[in-house]
Design a protein around this motif. Structure first.
Motif, PDB file in Angstrom:
ATOM      1  N   LEU A   1      -0.516   7.098  -6.084  1.00 21.15           N
ATOM      2  CA  LEU A   1      -1.926   6.743  -5.935  1.00 21.15           C
ATOM      3  C   LEU A   1      -2.438   7.286  -4.605  1.00 21.15           C
ATOM      4  N   PHE A   2      -3.541   8.004  -4.660  1.00 19.38           N
ATOM      5  CA  PHE A   2      -4.111   8.583  -3.442  1.00 19.38           C
ATOM      6  C   PHE A   2      -5.558   8.156  -3.310  1.00 19.38           C
TER       7      PHE A   2
ATOM      8  N   PHE B   1       1.692  14.783  10.552  1.00 20.99           N
ATOM      9  CA  PHE B   1       1.296  13.628   9.749  1.00 20.99           C
ATOM     10  C   PHE B   1       1.614  13.871   8.271  1.00 20.99           C
TER      11      PHE B   1
ATOM     12  N   PRO C   1       0.819  -1.219   0.000  1.00 24.16           N
ATOM     13  CA  PRO C   1       0.000   0.000   0.000  1.00 24.16           C
ATOM     14  C   PRO C   1       0.854   1.271   0.000  1.00 24.16           C
ATOM     15  N   GLU C   2       1.947   1.253   0.814  1.00 25.39           N
ATOM     16  CA  GLU C   2       2.750   2.482   0.883  1.00 25.39           C
ATOM     17  C   GLU C   2       3.488   2.748  -0.425  1.00 25.39           C
TER      18      GLU C   2
ATOM     19  N   LEU D   1      -0.145  16.279  -1.190  1.00 24.16           N
ATOM     20  CA  LEU D   1       0.663  15.161  -1.672  1.00 24.16           C
ATOM     21  C   LEU D   1       0.735  15.087  -3.197  1.00 24.16           C
TER      22      LEU D   1
ATOM     23  N   GLU E   1       8.185  11.005   3.081  1.00 20.67           N
ATOM     24  CA  GLU E   1       8.328   9.596   2.699  1.00 20.67           C
ATOM     25  C   GLU E   1       8.170   9.451   1.183  1.00 20.67           C
ATOM     26  N   ILE E   2       7.174  10.145   0.651  1.00 21.10           N
ATOM     27  CA  ILE E   2       6.929  10.073  -0.789  1.00 21.10           C
ATOM     28  C   ILE E   2       8.105  10.686  -1.557  1.00 21.10           C
TER      29      ILE E   2
ATOM     30  N   ALA F   1       1.148   4.386  -2.795  1.00 17.32           N
ATOM     31  CA  ALA F   1       1.003   5.805  -2.455  1.00 17.32           C
ATOM     32  C   ALA F   1       2.215   6.593  -2.947  1.00 17.32           C
ATOM     33  N   ARG F   2       3.399   6.011  -2.737  1.00 15.89           N
ATOM     34  CA  ARG F   2       4.634   6.702  -3.126  1.00 15.89           C
ATOM     35  C   ARG F   2       4.726   6.851  -4.640  1.00 15.89           C
TER      36      ARG F   2
ATOM     37  N   THR G   1       5.363  14.019   7.487  1.00 13.53           N
ATOM     38  CA  THR G   1       5.923  12.672   7.444  1.00 13.53           C
ATOM     39  C   THR G   1       5.582  11.998   6.119  1.00 13.53           C
ATOM     40  N   ALA G   2       4.311  12.078   5.750  1.00 16.75           N
ATOM     41  CA  ALA G   2       3.859  11.440   4.517  1.00 16.75           C
ATOM     42  C   ALA G   2       4.567  12.044   3.302  1.00 16.75           C
TER      43      ALA G   2
END
Lengths: 252, 481
Positions: free
Chosen positions: A80-81, A98, A72-73, A162, A105-106, A76-77, A101-102
């Protein structure tokens, strides 16, 4: 952007998706409509990679890669949202923390350096305007004590931050009053461009007055049984889903 | 004659022969515990007669006591005669560079964000003259000395400030208090002593200093903190770096004495070796920590972040004797793998209008067991006493346990005592939500758990809080699924 071929999935031994085919090109907005229990939210969950859903057949290619093999992560990276139908609360974690962080990471996964706090705050300020969000919201814990409308607005805000390649909106309009609906839709429209694609899952035609789709698909019993343009949504609004059921009933 | 007996004989017969010099490498007491061993320890430390007397009294009392069995922890019976009770600080194996360090430890240091210089110091790499801990220590001590603040090792204090030690030692935790406190009183190796004179606000967190001071912290530590009228001090104990120790049993005592209008804030981050993933090894940490608010408007706050030890048995407490005095306890206790923790606090309200707050956050992962045990006692004469307790438990996975044992003893009708308790699980939904935003499961657990502990971390000094957050994430690695 996204190619779904004959996708089948089940949850707890119950087969929900029975062979979905859908192609989404860059910049397109696809609306997926359908009666309750037709598999709309399941499709969203399967695309995002939720564990409880077991893919039993078919394939999904996202930006040239096998989506179903990714965690899943990683999905997202890769851009895909999913705007959740029921966003969860994370007590004690501020929205800002939050998101930072997200975002980082991306960025890391895409070979970019982490964004510093100053730049992050600047961008956050801009994006908050898109969804007419109050500054205090960013310092509140993620979704904690948010009203239904605030949660949905927060999902769109996160999407704006994002900047995904493909956004799946799972009944983002449910539970919204007309003002909130307008705000959410404006936020989405502001993010539309030549590259970014959307899959808008909704029960009502109402949202599509604000977010005008390029294509409309009707999902029924785990299959796309009818596709068309905006006019199809209007027809559904006027006539309900029964005529489709009847029409499809003949074929099945 | 065995080697052990030889040493005992030599020591007991040789009357202060080694009194002032103790630079022999194999400087340790024979195994086991008896009066001779205690005399040996006292002699090694060149203690005055009254100190030895006190140790012996404690030892004789200890002999009459039995090991407590009420905590919700399980471990094989400890053979107290199979322990070496005194061992001079061993020289750590000297490494030439950090490259020689165990890569696992090195990785943990990096994750914690500990500076290279400090990594070297903690792991025993020979450091050039960049950080000369002796001179740093002296500088601190000079500036504190100007204010009359005394901060030194317990042994030094016994020699340099005997009147203070005599007055306060055992005044909050008497050697009769409990089994491990008695044991500590008999054999304590060293520890810290801190004295803040009247109306002095200690200008620094006693942290950097302490970290430099305590690299080789002992098995039976003893700490005594005294704040005179109107004084303030914020004291940090421990270290987020992984602490390995060959001694399995640790029994420390901390005493805090807070006079009228004085405030003591005591923060701990403890990261003792918890044993391996199968639960082998690991430290047994049996600690007695207690503060006394002796005068009116005195205040004592305990903040603890416990991630280490195979077994933790620890109840930092406050006796609220002075009217209007305040006691606080903020705790995060994390257990993972096969760790067991039985921890909490005691708030004893004696004075009028006294107030206490308890915020406890227990987090259990793996196959661990985490118990909160807390006592709030409102005595008969404690008019208008107030207590608020909040005990939250968070479960990671389905093989761990969380337990809450609150004890409320209220003997005064005017008291207001509130107790709230919750138990929750880190939800799959929460983790998936984070995953969907690009955050890995491991980081998601860290994020969620840190959010959960926020109220406690807010009590920690800034830099410590940052390290504690990282530590938490590391401690919980592999705790889910």
């Amino acid at each position: 952007m996204l190619e779904i071929k004959n996708l089948q999935a089940k949850v707890e031994e119950k087969q929900i998706l029975n062979g979905i085919n859908l192609t989404v090109n860059p910049g397109e907005v696809h609306a997926i409509m359908g009666p309750n229990g037709s598999g709309k939210s399941t499709l969203a969950s399967v695309l995002a990679g939720r564990d409880e859903y077991e893919v039993t057949g078919g394939e999904v290619v996202f930006r040239g890669e096998n989506l179903l093999e990714m965690s899943p992560e990683d999905r997202a990276r890769k851009g895909l949202f999913l705007a959740f139908q029921y966003p969860v609360e994370i007590p004690g974690v501020t929205n800002a923390n939050f998101l930072k962080t997200a975002l980082n990471e991306i960025r890391k996964a895409n070979g970019q350096t982490p964004m510093d706090s100053k730049e992050f705050l600047q961008i956050m300020k801009e994006k908050m305007k898109l969804v007419e969000m109050d500054k205090a919201m960013t310092q509140r814990s993620v979704n904690e004590g948010f009203s239904g409308g605030e949660k949905k607005r927060n999902e769109v805000f996160q999407m704006a931050m994002l900047e995904p390649m493909l956004a799946v909106l799972d009944e983002t309009d449910s539970g919204l009053d007309i003002d909130a609906l307008r705000i959410v839709a404006n936020g989405v429209n502001a993010l539309r461009n030549q590259e970014r694609s959307f899959i808008v899952i909704t029960h009502y035609q109402r949202l599509l007055d604000y977010i005008v789709p390029d294509f409309v698909h009707v999902l029924y019993k785990g299959r796309i049984v009818k596709s068309g343009t905006k006019e199809l949504a209007m027809e559904l609004e006027a006539k309900g889903y029964d005529w489709i059921k009847e029409e499809v009933g003949i074929h099945i | 004659m065995t080697e052990d007996q030889k040493i005992i004989t030599e020591v007991t017969e040789s009357d202060y022969k080694w009194g002032f010099i103790s630079d022999i490498e194999s400087d340790q007491a024979p195994k086991g515990l008896n009066e001779e061993v205690i005399r040996f320890i006292s002699l090694k430390k060149n203690e005055p007669a009254w100190m030895l007397e006190w140790r012996l009294k404690a030892y004789r009392h200890w002999l009459t006591m039995t090991e407590p069995v009420w905590p919700n922890v399980h471990y094989p019976k400890i053979d107290f005669n199979d322990i070496i009770y005194y061992s001079a600080p061993k020289k750590k194996p000297s490494l030439n560079s950090l490259d020689e360090l165990d890569p696992e430890i090195k990785a943990t240091f990096d994750k914690l964000g500990i500076s290279l210089e400090e990594q070297k110091r903690l792991s025993g790499v020979a450091v050039d003259a960049v950080i000369d801990s002796v001179s740093v220590k002296t500088t601190f001590r000079e500036s504190l000395g100007e204010l009359g603040v005394i901060f030194c090792s317990f042994s030094e204090a016994v020699h340099d400030h005997p009147e203070l030690i005599k007055q306060y030692l055992g005044s909050v935790v008497p050697y009769t208090d409990n089994y491990y406190a008695a044991l500590n009183s008999a054999v304590f190796s060293d520890g810290s002593f801190c004295y803040i004179p009247k109306s002095v606000r200690c200008p620094m967190e006693l942290s950097t200093y302490f970290r430099i001071n305590s690299a080789g912290t002992g098995q039976f530590e003893r700490t005594l903190i005294i704040a005179e009228e109107g004084a303030f001090v914020s004291y940090l104990e421990g270290c987020t770096a992984p602490m390995r120790d060959e001694n399995q049993l640790h029994a420390a005592v901390v005493e805090i004495y807070s006079h009228k209008d004085a405030q003591v804030k005591y923060s701990t981050v403890q990261n003792w070796y918890p044993g391996d993933k199968e639960g082998k090894g690991g430290i047994y940490n049996f600690v007695t920590k207690r503060g006394l608010c002796a005068g009116t408007h005195a205040k004592i706050s305990w903040t603890q972040v416990e991630t280490g030890s195979a077994i933790t048995w620890k109840y930092p407490s406050v006796i609220l004797k002075g009217d209007y005095s305040i006691g606080e306890f903020y705790s995060v206790a994390v257990t993972n793998n096969y760790q067991q923790a039985d921890t909490g606090t005691k708030m004893i309200h004696l004075g009028k209008n006294t107030k206490s707050t308890i915020i406890s956050k227990g987090i259990s992962g793996g196959k661990s067991q985490n118990s909160y045990r807390g006592l709030v006692r409102i005595n008969r004469k404690a008019e208008n006493a107030r207590n608020f307790s909040q005990c939250d438990s968070l479960l990671l996975g389905d093989k761990c346990g969380a337990h809450t044992f609150p004890y409320l003893e209220v003997s005064n009708k005017t008291a207001i005592v509130e107790h709230e308790a919750t138990t929750s699980k880190v939800g799959e939904d929460q983790i998936f939500y984070c995953n969907q935003r690009g955050i890995s499961t491991e980081d998601a657990v860290g994020l969620i758990v840190n959010g959960y502990c926020k109220e406690v971390f807010n009590q920690l000094p800034m830099e410590f809080a940052v390290e504690a957050q990282k530590l938490l994430a590391i401690s919980l690695e592999g705790s889910v699924g």
